[in-house]
Design a protein around this motif. Structure first.
Motif, short mmCIF file in Angstrom:
data_model
loop_
_atom_site.label_atom_id
_atom_site.label_comp_id
_atom_site.label_asym_id
_atom_site.label_seq_id
_atom_site.Cartn_x
_atom_site.Cartn_y
_atom_site.Cartn_z
N GLY B 419 0.80 -1.23 0.00
CA GLY B 419 0.00 0.00 0.00
C GLY B 419 0.83 1.28 0.00
N ASN B 420 2.15 1.15 0.05
CA ASN B 420 3.01 2.35 0.06
C ASN B 420 3.08 2.93 -1.35
N ARG B 421 2.44 4.09 -1.54
CA ARG B 421 2.30 4.65 -2.88
C ARG B 421 3.65 5.09 -3.46
N ARG B 422 4.51 5.64 -2.59
CA ARG B 422 5.81 6.12 -3.08
C ARG B 422 6.63 4.95 -3.65
N LEU B 423 6.66 3.85 -2.87
CA LEU B 423 7.41 2.67 -3.34
C LEU B 423 6.78 2.09 -4.60
N ALA B 424 5.44 2.10 -4.63
CA ALA B 424 4.74 1.58 -5.81
C ALA B 424 5.08 2.42 -7.04
N ALA B 425 5.18 3.75 -6.83
CA ALA B 425 5.54 4.64 -7.94
C ALA B 425 6.94 4.32 -8.46
N GLN B 426 7.86 4.12 -7.53
CA GLN B 426 9.23 3.78 -7.93
C GLN B 426 9.26 2.46 -8.69
#
Lengths: 124, 450
Positions: B419-426
């Motif tokens: 659910g971590n959006r920043r990591l998902a974006a990366q």
């Protein structure tokens, strides 16, 4: 081999180990038998020094090898004392001496079946 | 010349050491002999197939040494050799991960038979599951489907007490994994998790497997899984297949903690936590007299029903990641991803075999994929063809293929990154703002479906 013999040694186990190893187990058991009186002597020294931990460790070790080598009466004696002070080393020496005698008799009969391992036996 | 597998023998007593070494050699293994813990630590760095450990070492506590070795070599079959009055310590070793223990005098035939079986079960290099980058308890996975969330919450609740648990659902829906999750999250997670499939054994063999048997003329006594799982968890799969006699034995154990080994009149005590699984309709089985009603009542509070995968298809990316990681770690392969197009195919398929089928599908895809990303062509034919099945597709996903790919990729990335959006974006190679836009566009919130 009589009833007293079977009280001292687990002959069934020894024969079974002999068969499983083509007799190669006998030099190992014989080495144990030959070291027995010295080990009990060492144990007596530790008991006399009231070294509780050392006594416990040596008893544990000796009992384990006695069980594995089929010296069941000796293992039984080593199982009895709950307090180290109660360890009767004189009884251990007597029992070990008798067990060794019986072992040598047993060995002299069994080793005939496995002449190729007889040279691995110590002279003592 | 074929090199022989090495067995580390850690034993301070010379006679026992020589006996073990002799029979190790005669059973086709190469003995590596150590009389002290210090030397054992050094020798444990070698490639080993198993270890035999005596607990009474002069320079260390055997249990501590066992833990050290298993920390270095997780999964290494370890066998404890002890005298009767050390049985308590041996139990402690079993809880610390030892495979089995033998009391002196040991029987070489039995000892090396069990060692051989353990080595055969675990022929490769042990995998350190702690190195997995995904959670292994299951309790902290963020499921997307309502069914997944509900089952997860029930399992977490169940793990907080010691009552038996009944897991129901079609074959392959992850009942054993759920049982393990309940164990991992529970107070008895330090104990062993043991699983028995009631369907795979004949009644007598099953009885012996569950409750053990006493020594008879034909062999030595054997501990049952109930004993191994003391202070841990026993999972009985296909509990509906238990014979009436075994149902009674199980009920007695659940109610009083008492059980008897086969051929024994003595009651033993077990504090294992019991989780049962069944694909059958137990209510119906109880109604027609095939399953004890009192046992059913005892088991089904709480009961957890696991839904078929097609009814929780939004959780599929999480399962894909779990299974794929396990396969890659096991096979020592580099990182492998599932492409968006392949994920779309997987999401469209109806999965009659549920999670088992998904696992096999990914196994097959890994074999066929030689690049760094699994493509639709790497999938088995049944999964590829599913895109042509509009019925399955429509129940799962929208009509736009580009949107489908994007949604699947987003779900996968959010699942992997919990659910971590920043990591998902990366992970997806897009900006954080784009991730927020995608979440909004696909009606996702915080990685979960609205």
């Amino acid at each position: 081999m009589n009833e007293d013999t079977e009280n001292h040694l687990d002959l069934e186990r020894l024969k079974s180990l002999g068969e499983l190893s083509d007799g190669n187990v006998y030099p190992i058991v014989d080495r144990f038998a030959n070291s027995l009186l010295q080990r009990i002597h060492d144990l007596r020294d530790v008991v006399e020094r009231h070294d509780s931990a050392g006594t416990k460790s040596l008893v544990h070790q000796l009992k384990g090898s006695a069980l594995n080598c089929g010296f069941i009466m000796l293992a039984g004696l080593l199982s009895r004392p709950r307090e180290n002070d109660q360890l009767d080393t004189d009884s251990l020496v007597r029992c070990a001496s008798e067990s060794i005698e019986i072992w040598k008799l047993f060995l002299s009969r069994e080793i005939v079946e496995y002449p190729e391992v007889s040279h691995n036996l110590s002279d003592t | 010349m074929v090199s022989r597998k090495k067995i580390l023998i850690v034993e301070d007593d010379e006679s026992t050491r020589m006996l073990l070494s002799l029979f190790c050699d005669r059973n086709g293994y190469h003995p590596v002999i150590c009389a002290t813990a210090e030397k054992a630590r050094e020798s444990a760095k070698e490639g080993l197939a198993a270890m035999i450990l005596d607990l009474g070492l002069p320079d260390a506590d055997g249990v501590s040494l066992l833990r050290e070795v298993l920390a270095e070599k997780p999964g290494l079959p370890c066998f404890i050799l002890t005298i009767q009055d050390s049985a308590r310590a041996a139990v402690s070793c079993l809880k610390s991960g030892a495979t089995d223990y033998f009391t002196k005098p040991f029987n070489p035939g039995d000892l090396f038979k069990v060692i051989g079986e353990a080595i055969a079960r675990d022929p490769g290099v042990a995998v350190d599951t702690r190195k997995l980058t995904i959670p292994t308890t299951g309790g902290d996975l963020e499921w997307h489907s309502e069914a997944g969330k509900r089952a997860q919450q029930l399992a977490i609740n169940a793990s907080r007490n010691s009552a038996p648990v009944l897991l129901t659902g079609p074959p392959g829906t992850g009942k054993s994994a759920m049982a393990r999750m309940i164990h991992n999250l529970g107070a008895n997670s330090q104990g062993q998790f043991r699983a028995v499939d009631a369907e795979s054994l004949e009644p007598d063999a099953l009885h012996a497997e569950l409750f053990g048997h006493d020594a008879g003329p034909s062999g030595r006594a054997k501990q049952g899984q109930v004993e191994f799982a003391t202070a841990g968890t026993l999972y009985i799969a296909a509990v509906d297949k238990l014979s009436p006699a075994l149902q009674s034995e199980l009920l007695e154990m659940l109610e009083s903690g008492r059980f008897r080994r086969m051929n024994s009149d003595c009651f033993l005590q077990s504090e294992c936590r019991v989780v049962c699984g069944s694909s059958a309709d137990l209510e119906h089985a109880a109604a027609i007299g095939r399953f004890r009603k009192d046992l059913l009542f005892r088991l089904k509070t709480p009961g957890i029903e696991l839904q078929p995968l097609k009814q929780r298809i939004d959780d599929l990316p999480i399962f894909c990641e779990l299974f794929l990681t396990r396969i890659l770690v096991r096979d020592k392969r580099p990182r492998l991803r599932i492409s968006g197009a392949a994920m779309q195919e997987l999401l469209k398929y109806h999965w009659p075999g549920n999670l088992d089928e998904l696992n096999h599908t990914l196994e097959s895809a890994c074999i066929h994929c030689t690049a760094s990303e699994i493509q639709p062509d790497n999938l088995p034919y049944y999964a590829r063809r599913s895109g042509k099945s509009r019925k399955a597709a429509e129940t799962v996903i929208g009509s736009s293929s580009i949107e489908d790919v994007e949604r699947a990729s987003l779900l996968t990335a959010l699942s992997i990154c919990r659910g971590n959006r920043r990591l998902a974006a990366q992970r997806l190679g897009v900006s954080l703002r784009t991730i927020y836009n995608m979440i909004e566009r696909h009606q996702l919130k915080g990685g979960t479906i609205r």
